[in-house]
Design a protein around this motif. Structure first.
Motif, PDB file in Angstrom:
ATOM      1  N   GLU A   1      10.756   2.091  -6.159  1.00 62.16           N
ATOM      2  CA  GLU A   1       9.707   2.876  -6.823  1.00 62.16           C
ATOM      3  C   GLU A   1       8.308   2.609  -6.281  1.00 62.16           C
ATOM      4  O   GLU A   1       7.381   3.366  -6.549  1.00 62.16           O
ATOM      5  N   ALA A   2       8.128   1.514  -5.559  1.00 63.75           N
ATOM      6  CA  ALA A   2       6.783   1.124  -5.128  1.00 63.75           C
ATOM      7  C   ALA A   2       6.696   1.094  -3.605  1.00 63.75           C
ATOM      8  O   ALA A   2       7.674   0.790  -2.915  1.00 63.75           O
ATOM      9  N   SER A   3       5.510   1.400  -3.100  1.00 67.10           N
ATOM     10  CA  SER A   3       5.288   1.379  -1.658  1.00 67.10           C
ATOM     11  C   SER A   3       3.851   1.024  -1.349  1.00 67.10           C
ATOM     12  O   SER A   3       2.943   1.221  -2.167  1.00 67.10           O
ATOM     13  N   LEU A   4       3.653   0.493  -0.156  1.00 68.75           N
ATOM     14  CA  LEU A   4       2.318   0.213   0.373  1.00 68.75           C
ATOM     15  C   LEU A   4       2.119   1.090   1.601  1.00 68.75           C
ATOM     16  O   LEU A   4       2.999   1.168   2.461  1.00 68.75           O
ATOM     17  N   LYS A   5       0.957   1.734   1.674  1.00 67.40           N
ATOM     18  CA  LYS A   5       0.652   2.609   2.792  1.00 67.40           C
ATOM     19  C   LYS A   5      -0.678   2.201   3.402  1.00 67.40           C
ATOM     20  O   LYS A   5      -1.616   1.850   2.693  1.00 67.40           O
ATOM     21  N   ALA A   6      -0.762   2.252   4.728  1.00 62.96           N
ATOM     22  CA  ALA A   6      -2.005   1.909   5.419  1.00 62.96           C
ATOM     23  C   ALA A   6      -2.184   2.838   6.606  1.00 62.96           C
ATOM     24  O   ALA A   6      -1.217   3.192   7.290  1.00 62.96           O
ATOM     25  N   ASN A   7      -3.440   3.233   6.850  1.00 70.96           N
ATOM     26  CA  ASN A   7      -3.765   4.137   7.951  1.00 70.96           C
ATOM     27  C   ASN A   7      -5.039   3.670   8.638  1.00 70.96           C
ATOM     28  O   ASN A   7      -5.975   3.189   7.989  1.00 70.96           O
ATOM     29  N   ALA A   8      -5.072   3.823   9.953  1.00 73.61           N
ATOM     30  CA  ALA A   8      -6.276   3.552  10.744  1.00 73.61           C
ATOM     31  C   ALA A   8      -6.410   4.647  11.781  1.00 73.61           C
ATOM     32  O   ALA A   8      -5.425   5.050  12.404  1.00 73.61           O
TER      33      ALA A   8
END
Length: 612
Positions: free
Chosen positions: A396-403
């Motif tokens: 149910e949970a996620s971590l997202k990162a963008n550069a």
């Protein structure tokens, strides 16, 4: 902030123990804008929000600007007749740094930064996808702050909506499977806060949208076209009323999309054309606040072509494509220009680009990397890389990162508008990052928190000391958004979001950037009754917008709107043949000015009848 405190208390009380009846509203499962291809919203690395057709109907949104006002991270500043003059931004960026698309193609006015979201109606609109953060790798110039993609419906239904309300506000919408029409008229005859009359503030808009689709073997073709025409009084601010100023606008666009789907790939080709015309006039002889000597007619014509291919495999996706744009902009100042300056400029603009993006999937999530090369005519070329990850913390949970690096070529008005433009401007260049954590269990409907930052070099801004456009060498923006939704609890669904822009700084002058409120918050409570009930439901929407930074250092009191709050509500009844809705706006009767000197109307009501 007392209103926000009470609102948070209500939210926390409603979050636990969701009731199984009635069921939650349908959730958007797939999005198309974040990666220029079909994917699940859960798997999209870039922060994406969706305004659905159900939202548009339930909340009575009439324009694209209306529909975006409550999206986390989106800033809006409406003014003028029914709020039709609509400035906007995302995550502290301005409208020139946000790319607006219609079905994936640039909207009318993108070459000159005159996209009219406050005039463009929701006629024929199926949904609006808002992708926040740098999007230059896939979309090119103008996507530093994000992308707004207006997606039209492919096959509608028969229906009609009529509404009548305060200040002569009238509207009629008619929908068929392939054609949608709307007409909005408002006398807009509200007075100023001091009781004086506000002249020349009427508004009228007509819109038409049409589309059709064909399938031949593995090919599918969709043809669509839209037109919006409006006429409005432009009375000006309360300290410089202009009783003779008038503006007439035309926004037209058409596009053809052809797709071919095979076992592991989807090829898409698009060709589109847009036209915008803005006519402004007033009587300079009798009107002391007239802004032009002669009628000023500005036009933009543009043609776009794009082709891309998305190849799927067990290990992920490879996307590659090209974008081509050609346009012509005529800018007319109406006669008031410095000596030896021509009052009209005519200029051609062009963009040519190629891009590739690779996404790799794994058991822990996914990662992507992309690169774009673009040339914007005589302004030169840019390379824009980006990378990001989605890490599954649980089911149910996620971590997202963008550069990403993002860029924006100066638009036609900034370069060439007579007496205003500066042809020496160079493209803005930005480094953009964000990190978000989302969990679908929190509140029952899910919650996410996102931290973002944007460091821009050569930011284009007006220099009040030299009275011309200039560039800020270094600017820095940082903030966070929080978004929460609950499942129905005794029939009530809660939506809450807050955006905090704790840093928005001109690093050269050590001052806060203009038009960036520190805090903006939205709370919405909606009650939906059981199926078959004549009482369909009700809703309350609260918004608090913080104080903005000073635009003009020589007139700080004029250019610094104070914080304000608004409260809107609706109640809806349904019969076997139609639904009837009573809507109330600005129920607190606060005469706020999102743009200083342009007070919005006071409390107003609208009665709406709809077969939708």
């Amino acid at each position: 902030m007392l209103l926000l405190t009470h609102a948070l208390g209500a939210l926390l009380a409603l979050a636990p123990s969701p009731s199984p009846s009635p069921s939650a509203p349908p959730q958007i499962a797939h999005v198309y804008t974040a990666d220029r291809s079909d994917e699940t919203l859960k798997n999209a690395a870039r922060t994406t929000y969706v305004v659905s057709r159900d939202d548009i109907v339930r909340y009575g949104y009439r324009t694209i600007g209306d529909a975006l006002a409550n999206v986390p991270g989106v800033e809006s500043w409406p003014q003028g007749p029914i709020g039709a003059n609509f400035a906007f931004g995302i995550r502290g960026s301005g409208s020139s740094q946000v790319l607006v698309l219609v079905d994936g193609l640039p909207a009318p006015g993108m070459f000159s930064n005159t996209v009219e979201l406050g005039n463009l109606p929701v006629t024929g609109v199926d949904r609006i996808e808002v992708v926040e953060g740098g999007g230059s790798t896939l979309y090119g110039t103008g996507a530093i702050g994000g992308i707004i993609n207006v997606i039209t419906q492919r096959a509608g239904a028969y229906g009609a909506t009529a509404r009548y309300g305060s200040f002569g506000d009238k509207e009629l919408d008619v929908d068929t499977p392939h054609v949608q029409i709307s007409r909005i008229v408002a006398s807009n005859n509200f007075g100023l806060p001091d009781g004086t009359a506000r002249p020349d503030s009427d508004y009228g808009s007509s819109a038409l949208h049409a589309n059709d689709a064909w399938r031949i073997g593995s090919f599918e073709a969709v043809l669509r076209a839209g037109m919006e025409s409006d006429k409005a009084g432009v009375a000006g601010g309360d300290s410089f009323l202009s009783p003779t100023s008038r503006q007439a606008d035309v926004n037209e666009d058409a596009g053809l999309t052809v797709t071919r789907r095979s076992t592991q790939s989807l090829f898409t080709a698009q060709v589109g054309a847009t036209r915008q015309q803005i006519l402004f006039s007033c009587n300079s002889v009798t009107d002391a606040n007239c802004g032009v000597m002669y009628p000023a007619l500005s036009t933009e014509n543009r043609v776009d072509f794009g082709a891309r291919n998305a190849i799927e495999s067990n290990s992920g996706q490879t996307l590659y494509g090209i974008d081509l744009s050609r346009g012509f902009v005529r800018s007319d100042s109406g006669g008031f220009v410095p000596k030896n300056t021509a009052p009209v400029s005519t200029d051609a603009l062009a963009q040519t680009a190629a891009y590739v993006q690779r996404r790799s999937d794994a058991s822990w999530g996914s990662a992507y990397f992309g690169l774009r090369g673009e040339r914007d005519g005589s302004l030169g070329g840019e390379f824009s890389p980006s990378a990001g990850v989605v890490v599954r913390l649980s089911s149910e949970a996620s971590l997202k990162a963008n550069a990403a690096t993002a860029f924006r070529a100066p638009n036609a008005d900034e370069l060439y508008f007579p007496g205003f433009g500066n042809p020496a401007l160079v493209p803005e260049r930005a480094k953009v990052w964000d990190i978000s954590i989302a969990d679908s269990r929190i509140g029952g409907g899910g919650a996410d928190v996102t931290w973002f930052t944007n460091r821009t070099n050569d930011l284009i801004a007006f220099n009040f000391t030299t009275s011309q456009l200039d560039q800020i060498d270094h600017a820095s923006i940082e903030g966070f958004t929080f978004d929460l939704k609950t499942l129905p609890y005794h029939g009530i669904t809660t939506t809450f979001n807050i955006t905090n822009l704790y840093r928005a700084e001109n690093l050269d002058a050590q001052t806060r950037l203009a038009n960036d409120p520190v805090t903006a918050a939205n709370l919405r409570l909606d009650y939906t009754s059981h199926i078959g009930s004549a009482f369909d439901g009700w809703g309350i929407a609260l918004r608090i917008a913080g104080q903005r930074g000073t635009v003009n250092p020589f007139l700080p009191a004029f250019d610094q709107p104070v914080e304000y709050s608004t409260a809107n509500a609706y109640v809806r009844f349904r019969t076997p043949v139609a639904a009837f809705t009573l809507r109330g706006f600005n129920l607190g009767n606060e005469r706020y000015a999102a743009v200083s000197g342009y007070p919005m109307p006071g409390r107003s009501f609208v009665l709406e009848a709809s077969t939708k």
